[in-house]
Design a protein around this motif. Structure first.
Motif, PDB file in Angstrom:
ATOM      1  N   SER A  99      65.721  22.888 -23.128  1.00 24.70           N
ATOM      2  CA  SER A  99      65.971  21.615 -22.449  1.00 24.70           C
ATOM      3  C   SER A  99      66.620  20.632 -23.412  1.00 24.70           C
ATOM      4  O   SER A  99      66.389  20.677 -24.612  1.00 24.70           O
ATOM      5  CB  SER A  99      64.671  21.017 -21.905  1.00 24.70           C
ATOM      6  N   THR A 100      67.420  19.752 -22.839  1.00 29.51           N
ATOM      7  CA  THR A 100      68.000  18.670 -23.614  1.00 29.51           C
ATOM      8  C   THR A 100      66.995  17.515 -23.637  1.00 29.51           C
ATOM      9  O   THR A 100      65.941  17.589 -23.012  1.00 29.51           O
ATOM     10  CB  THR A 100      69.316  18.194 -22.981  1.00 29.51           C
ATOM     11  N   LEU A 101      67.337  16.439 -24.307  1.00 23.96           N
ATOM     12  CA  LEU A 101      66.456  15.267 -24.334  1.00 23.96           C
ATOM     13  C   LEU A 101      66.250  14.719 -22.927  1.00 23.96           C
ATOM     14  O   LEU A 101      65.129  14.408 -22.521  1.00 23.96           O
ATOM     15  CB  LEU A 101      67.044  14.180 -25.235  1.00 23.96           C
ATOM     16  N   GLY A 102      67.332  14.595 -22.178  1.00 21.07           N
ATOM     17  CA  GLY A 102      67.242  14.087 -20.813  1.00 21.07           C
ATOM     18  C   GLY A 102      66.430  15.001 -19.907  1.00 21.07           C
ATOM     19  O   GLY A 102      65.628  14.541 -19.095  1.00 21.07           O
ATOM     20  N   HIS A 103      66.631  16.311 -20.035  1.00 17.13           N
ATOM     21  CA  HIS A 103      65.837  17.264 -19.261  1.00 17.13           C
ATOM     22  C   HIS A 103      64.347  17.078 -19.553  1.00 17.13           C
ATOM     23  O   HIS A 103      63.512  17.087 -18.647  1.00 17.13           O
ATOM     24  CB  HIS A 103      66.199  18.710 -19.620  1.00 17.13           C
ATOM     25  N   ARG A 104      64.028  16.941 -20.813  1.00 16.16           N
ATOM     26  CA  ARG A 104      62.627  16.822 -21.222  1.00 16.16           C
ATOM     27  C   ARG A 104      61.986  15.574 -20.619  1.00 16.16           C
ATOM     28  O   ARG A 104      60.866  15.609 -20.136  1.00 16.16           O
ATOM     29  CB  ARG A 104      62.569  16.783 -22.749  1.00 16.16           C
ATOM     30  N   VAL A 105      62.720  14.466 -20.618  1.00 13.48           N
ATOM     31  CA  VAL A 105      62.197  13.201 -20.090  1.00 13.48           C
ATOM     32  C   VAL A 105      61.903  13.295 -18.593  1.00 13.48           C
ATOM     33  O   VAL A 105      60.882  12.802 -18.118  1.00 13.48           O
ATOM     34  CB  VAL A 105      63.173  12.030 -20.388  1.00 13.48           C
ATOM     35  N   VAL A 106      62.799  13.951 -17.836  1.00 14.73           N
ATOM     36  CA  VAL A 106      62.619  14.020 -16.384  1.00 14.73           C
ATOM     37  C   VAL A 106      61.857  15.262 -15.932  1.00 14.73           C
ATOM     38  O   VAL A 106      61.693  15.489 -14.732  1.00 14.73           O
ATOM     39  CB  VAL A 106      63.973  13.921 -15.631  1.00 14.73           C
ATOM     40  N   GLY A 107      61.365  16.072 -16.875  1.00 17.45           N
ATOM     41  CA  GLY A 107      60.535  17.215 -16.521  1.00 17.45           C
ATOM     42  C   GLY A 107      61.295  18.428 -16.031  1.00 17.45           C
ATOM     43  O   GLY A 107      60.873  19.090 -15.085  1.00 17.45           O
ATOM     44  N   LEU A 108      62.407  18.746 -16.700  1.00 19.23           N
ATOM     45  CA  LEU A 108      63.199  19.914 -16.338  1.00 19.23           C
ATOM     46  C   LEU A 108      63.394  20.810 -17.552  1.00 19.23           C
ATOM     47  O   LEU A 108      63.258  20.364 -18.689  1.00 19.23           O
ATOM     48  CB  LEU A 108      64.581  19.498 -15.817  1.00 19.23           C
ATOM     49  N   ARG A 109      63.721  22.070 -17.285  1.00 24.53           N
ATOM     50  CA  ARG A 109      64.122  22.972 -18.362  1.00 24.53           C
ATOM     51  C   ARG A 109      65.128  23.971 -17.804  1.00 24.53           C
ATOM     52  O   ARG A 109      65.174  24.228 -16.606  1.00 24.53           O
ATOM     53  CB  ARG A 109      62.937  23.685 -18.987  1.00 24.53           C
ATOM     54  N   VAL A 110      65.933  24.503 -18.693  1.00 22.42           N
ATOM     55  CA  VAL A 110      66.919  25.518 -18.331  1.00 22.42           C
ATOM     56  C   VAL A 110      66.340  26.860 -18.731  1.00 22.42           C
ATOM     57  O   VAL A 110      65.811  27.021 -19.831  1.00 22.42           O
ATOM     58  CB  VAL A 110      68.262  25.283 -19.056  1.00 22.42           C
ATOM     59  N   GLN A 111      66.426  27.815 -17.819  1.00 15.93           N
ATOM     60  CA  GLN A 111      65.964  29.159 -18.139  1.00 15.93           C
ATOM     61  C   GLN A 111      66.944  30.170 -17.557  1.00 15.93           C
ATOM     62  O   GLN A 111      67.709  29.856 -16.652  1.00 15.93           O
ATOM     63  CB  GLN A 111      64.559  29.410 -17.604  1.00 15.93           C
TER      64      GLN A 111
END
Length: 158
Positions: A99-111
């Motif tokens: 996850s990027t910083l923005g992903h982490r803040v909004v509760g997302l991850r790439v898999q």
């Protein structure tokens, strides 16, 4: 006569010709409807990329003197520096943490579609296409952008 529905869309993937629709985004990929592991929806993804882009703008301003939006006229070099920082952030963070910083803040991850962290090549393909911007503007019924489909990745909620 051939109808558009007969051909389907390359974005719709398997099942587009049969007309089989899913009850919710991610069902065709075996993901839950809600909660952790469900598809990351457009609103969260948009906020995440805005946060990432803003962080990259601050880094470009602090270290390379790239003017902030509405504070000066950006040159082609400034835009290239900003895009390079954005690409580096995505390549390094998605490839190592998922996850990027923005992903982490909004509760997302790439898999990867198999549930693991994206492999280095998947992160590279995803980043290059994301930086082209246009592939990110087209998505399928599951909400996967062209950059995620080509890389074999998916954005899920944490």
């Amino acid at each position: 006569m051939v109808d558009r529905r007969d051909i389907g869309s390359w974005l719709e993937g398997p099942g587009s010709r049969s007309g089989a629709s899913s009850a919710y985004p991610g069902e065709r990929l075996g993901m839950p409807r809600d909660g952790a592991g469900s598809m990351g929806r457009f609103g969260r993804r948009l906020v995440g990329v805005v946060l990432d882009w803003s962080a990259c703008q601050l880094i470009a301003f602090a270290f390379f003197g790239v003017p902030l939006p509405f504070a000066g006229v950006a040159t082609g070099r400034d835009t290239a520096v900003l895009l390079a920082i954005f690409a580096l952030e995505n390549l390094l963070l998605v490839g190592t943490l998922g996850s990027t910083l923005g992903h982490r803040v909004v509760g997302l991850r790439v898999q990867a579609t198999d549930g693991r962290l994206p492999r280095p090549f998947q992160s590279l393909v995803r980043t290059v296409l994301l930086c082209l911007f246009l592939p990110a503007m087209f998505w399928d019924k599951d909400g996967r952008g062209l950059h995620d489909k080509a890389a074999g990745t998916v954005i899920v909620r944490t």
